[in-house]
Design a protein around this motif. Sequence first.
Motif, short mmCIF file in Angstrom:
data_model
loop_
_atom_site.label_atom_id
_atom_site.label_comp_id
_atom_site.label_asym_id
_atom_site.label_seq_id
_atom_site.Cartn_x
_atom_site.Cartn_y
_atom_site.Cartn_z
N THR A 299 0.84 -1.20 0.00
CA THR A 299 0.00 0.00 0.00
C THR A 299 0.88 1.25 0.00
N THR A 300 2.05 1.15 -0.60
CA THR A 300 2.98 2.28 -0.68
C THR A 300 2.63 3.17 -1.87
N PRO A 301 3.24 4.36 -1.97
CA PRO A 301 3.14 5.12 -3.22
C PRO A 301 3.81 4.36 -4.35
N ALA A 302 3.63 4.86 -5.57
CA ALA A 302 4.16 4.17 -6.74
C ALA A 302 5.68 4.04 -6.72
N GLY A 303 6.37 5.10 -6.27
CA GLY A 303 7.83 5.14 -6.33
C GLY A 303 8.53 3.93 -5.74
N ASN B 91 -1.36 -5.81 -4.71
CA ASN B 91 -0.77 -4.50 -4.94
C ASN B 91 -1.82 -3.40 -5.06
N PHE B 92 -1.78 -2.44 -4.12
CA PHE B 92 -2.65 -1.28 -4.19
C PHE B 92 -1.91 -0.06 -4.75
N ALA B 93 -0.60 -0.17 -4.94
CA ALA B 93 0.16 0.97 -5.46
C ALA B 93 -0.23 1.23 -6.91
N PRO B 94 -0.30 2.51 -7.32
CA PRO B 94 -0.73 2.83 -8.69
C PRO B 94 0.38 2.63 -9.71
N VAL B 95 0.86 1.41 -9.82
CA VAL B 95 1.94 1.09 -10.75
C VAL B 95 1.89 -0.40 -11.05
N VAL B 96 2.29 -0.78 -12.26
CA VAL B 96 2.35 -2.20 -12.63
C VAL B 96 3.69 -2.75 -12.15
N LEU B 97 3.65 -3.83 -11.39
CA LEU B 97 4.85 -4.43 -10.82
C LEU B 97 5.26 -5.67 -11.60
N THR B 98 6.56 -5.90 -11.66
CA THR B 98 7.10 -7.08 -12.32
C THR B 98 7.51 -8.10 -11.27
N VAL B 99 7.07 -9.34 -11.45
CA VAL B 99 7.42 -10.40 -10.51
C VAL B 99 7.95 -11.60 -11.28
N ASP C 290 -6.84 -1.31 -8.38
CA ASP C 290 -6.72 0.10 -8.78
C ASP C 290 -8.08 0.77 -8.64
N LEU C 291 -8.26 1.51 -7.57
CA LEU C 291 -9.56 2.12 -7.29
C LEU C 291 -9.93 3.17 -8.33
#
Length: 252
Positions: free
Chosen positions: A165-169, A188-196, A206-207
């Motif tokens: 729930t962090t910022p995107a950075g 992931n609630f952060a407004p960014v697409v994460l790579t795993v 993404d609300l």
Amino acid sequence: MTPARSRRPGAPTRTERGIPEATVARLPVYLRALTALSDSGIATASSEDLATAAGVNSAKLRKDLSYLGSYGTRGVGYDVEYLRYQIAREIGVTQDWAVVIVGIGNLGHALANYSGFGTRGFRIVALLDADPTLVGEQIGDMIVRDFAELEEIVAADRVSIGVITTPAGPAQEVCDRLVSAGVTSILNFAPVVLTVPAGVDIRKVDLSIELQILAYHEQRKSGEAALPEVPELPARNGVVSDLPSVGGGVGR
């Protein structure tokens, strides 16, 4: 290095057991509907009743449940408690899943205070943040701990699910640390697409996108045009042209 997981957008997927991902996504909805029916004292429910409670059509519900087995009785319907247990077992919430929440801002606070996790098979074992002004804060019966303790917590509590729930950075760095520590599922609630990497499951909430989808439907219901009106084109020799002039554009 393990390759990052990628999937063609829109491609249908299935779980190892052969259940489509779309069906898996609806199983928690059916479980919630069955729980509500059970709490109301309803012992059996037809597919139509259950579908109405879940907000889907009955044909889709019957198809979804067919992947789990045959639990309905023709002319009688479904035993609510039995079906509820079978779905809970299928999606794994009859177990106790240890969860960490990383990023204790407004959303992190809200999730930490949510009382529904414990009754659904999820145990919040730690609230983590790198901000020293937040470390040590008490939320409910938990104390916010330093993100530096992540690896120790994951190992000690056998954490398999992480919530970001962090910022995107910092989100990708947090995600990488969770994966390196042994966490194999991430919300992931952060407004960014994460790579795993392969073998790690990630779900994005993404609300803003959900609100935009609702805005689309509201616009259609109100009858407003989706696109602005096209301005009239200038006349050429008394004739209105709907084609651009050849050779026009940038640089002229």
